[in-house]
Write a protein that holds these residues in place. Structure first.
Motif, PDB file in Angstrom:
ATOM      1  N   TRP A  50       0.833  -1.199   0.000  1.00 53.38           N
ATOM      2  CA  TRP A  50       0.000   0.000   0.000  1.00 53.38           C
ATOM      3  C   TRP A  50       0.873   1.256   0.000  1.00 53.38           C
ATOM      4  O   TRP A  50       1.865   1.335   0.743  1.00 53.38           O
ATOM      5  N   LEU A  51       0.497   2.230  -0.813  1.00 53.02           N
ATOM      6  CA  LEU A  51       1.140   3.540  -0.777  1.00 53.02           C
ATOM      7  C   LEU A  51       0.043   4.593  -0.644  1.00 53.02           C
ATOM      8  O   LEU A  51      -0.955   4.557  -1.364  1.00 53.02           O
ATOM      9  N   SER A  52       0.231   5.513   0.279  1.00 49.04           N
ATOM     10  CA  SER A  52      -0.781   6.540   0.527  1.00 49.04           C
ATOM     11  C   SER A  52      -1.056   7.372  -0.723  1.00 49.04           C
ATOM     12  O   SER A  52      -0.142   7.746  -1.448  1.00 49.04           O
ATOM     13  N   ASP A  53      -2.321   7.693  -0.937  1.00 50.90           N
ATOM     14  CA  ASP A  53      -2.681   8.637  -2.012  1.00 50.90           C
ATOM     15  C   ASP A  53      -2.069  10.005  -1.747  1.00 50.90           C
ATOM     16  O   ASP A  53      -1.970  10.825  -2.650  1.00 50.90           O
ATOM     17  N   HIS A  54      -1.733  10.273  -0.488  1.00 49.45           N
ATOM     18  CA  HIS A  54      -1.142  11.551  -0.108  1.00 49.45           C
ATOM     19  C   HIS A  54       0.384  11.500  -0.020  1.00 49.45           C
ATOM     20  O   HIS A  54       0.999  12.430   0.495  1.00 49.45           O
ATOM     21  N   ALA A  55       0.978  10.410  -0.479  1.00 46.12           N
ATOM     22  CA  ALA A  55       2.445  10.279  -0.386  1.00 46.12           C
ATOM     23  C   ALA A  55       3.108  11.404  -1.183  1.00 46.12           C
ATOM     24  O   ALA A  55       2.675  11.738  -2.289  1.00 46.12           O
TER      25      ALA A  55
END
Ligand SMILES: O=P(O)(O)OC[C@H]1O[C@H](O)[C@H](O)[C@@H](O)[C@@H]1O
Length: 303
Positions: A50-55
């Motif tokens: 998982w990678l944050s949409d806000h990364a």
């Protein structure tokens, strides 16, 4: 559809030099900064990592998600055993999870081997490391075939033993964290950092129904995440690690996290392959100690 070509290619995302690894089975994205795996997705499937949409793809900041490398200490330094703290010369505001996750690593090797795409990244210490004056070489080998295998190795190039806590701090993507079952922890002890750092015993599978931040020790079998929403099981096969951290920030802590949407806690769970607590890594002079994890998605047969 033509078959994907197995390869490793360099690219830049935002401010960050990265590599994309492609195999017949899936694709992964890795940043030079921190040797951080950012994505791993089997072709045509939901993401495993998982990678944050806000990364934020910005220099000097670990991205929220992926697999940050926590080294040479895990979490807050002051919560580590004395032997780990003793490696640090000056304890002024040491960063959480050490410094390896924010530094630029070096490409040592990249290419393909049969069905696998492979990337080897290195970090030489001390390089003026804040307060950690020890000669060491850290390597992360990333191998993508029908699974993703990460091997973190510490070579002691100095004259004194190294004592380290570390983690491959994997954020897993899930359909809904409230509906998954974490298997493989039955019988393990855990330190609950949210209940006074007291020790408890795990009975059966773990369900997440509140903020969770636990250090499991004495793990004797592979951990797995059964996810009925996405009809799959994520297998986490660790080697040379008997400790793991399980973390989900739930509602309130999500509001305080950087690079994190308020409701993103539903979409992720961290299960961090570790050497922490009473499972520290000791590396004798002139030797190398490795810890590895293989991440494998098993998709359930249509029923
Ligand atoms: O925000 P970070 O420094 O990346 O840390 C994120 C999390 O990492 C680990 O899972 C710790 O156990 C948590 O207490 C911490 O909140």
């Amino acid at each position: 559809m033509s078959e994907p070509v197995c390869k490793v290619e360099a690219l830049t995302v935002g401010e960050l030099p990265c590599w994309r690894l492609v195999s017949r089975h899936g694709e992964a994205l890795v940043a030079r900064q921190g040797a951080q795996v950012l994505r791993y997705t089997p072709h045509g499937r939901q993401p495993v990592v998982w990678l944050s949409d806000h990364a934020e793809f910005r220099r000097g900041k670990s991205l929220r998600g992926g697999v940050p490398v926590c080294w040479p200490w895990f979490g807050q330094l002051e919560r580590n055993p004395g032997a780990v703290r003793a490696m640090v010369a000056d304890g002024n505001a040491p960063p959480a999870h050490g410094f390896a996750r924010e530094w630029d690593w070096r490409e040592a090797e990249s290419g393909t081997r049969g069905d696998a795409a492979r990337l080897l990244l290195e970090l030489d210490l001390p390089q003026g490391a804040p307060a950690w004056p020890h000669a060491a070489r850290l390597t992360l080998e990333i191998v993508l075939d029908d699974a993703l295998t990460l091997t973190l190795s510490t070579r002691n190039l100095g004259a004194e033993p190294l004592v380290i806590s570390q983690a491959l701090h994997t954020y897993f993507a899930v359909s809904d964290v409230r509906k998954v079952a974490v298997e493989g922890l039955d019988g393990a002890a855990y330190v609950d950092t949210l209940r006074g750092w007291n020790t408890f015993a795990q009975h059966g599978t773990l369900a997440i129904d509140a903020e969770t931040d636990r250090i499991y020790t004495g793990i004797a079998q592979p951990i797995a995440i059964a996810d009925p929403g996405w009809r799959r099981t994520l297998h986490i096969e660790a080697h040379a690690s008997r400790s793991a951290v399980v973390w989900n920030p739930w509602v309130d802590k999500s509001l305080r996290l950087s690079q994190f949407a308020p409701d993103a806690w539903q979409d992720m769970i961290c299960i961090e392959t570790a050497r922490v607590w009473d499972d520290l890594l000791e590396v004798a002079p002139g030797t190398t100690a490795a810890m590895a994890v293989t991440l494998r998605a098993e998709h359930w047969a249509e029923g």
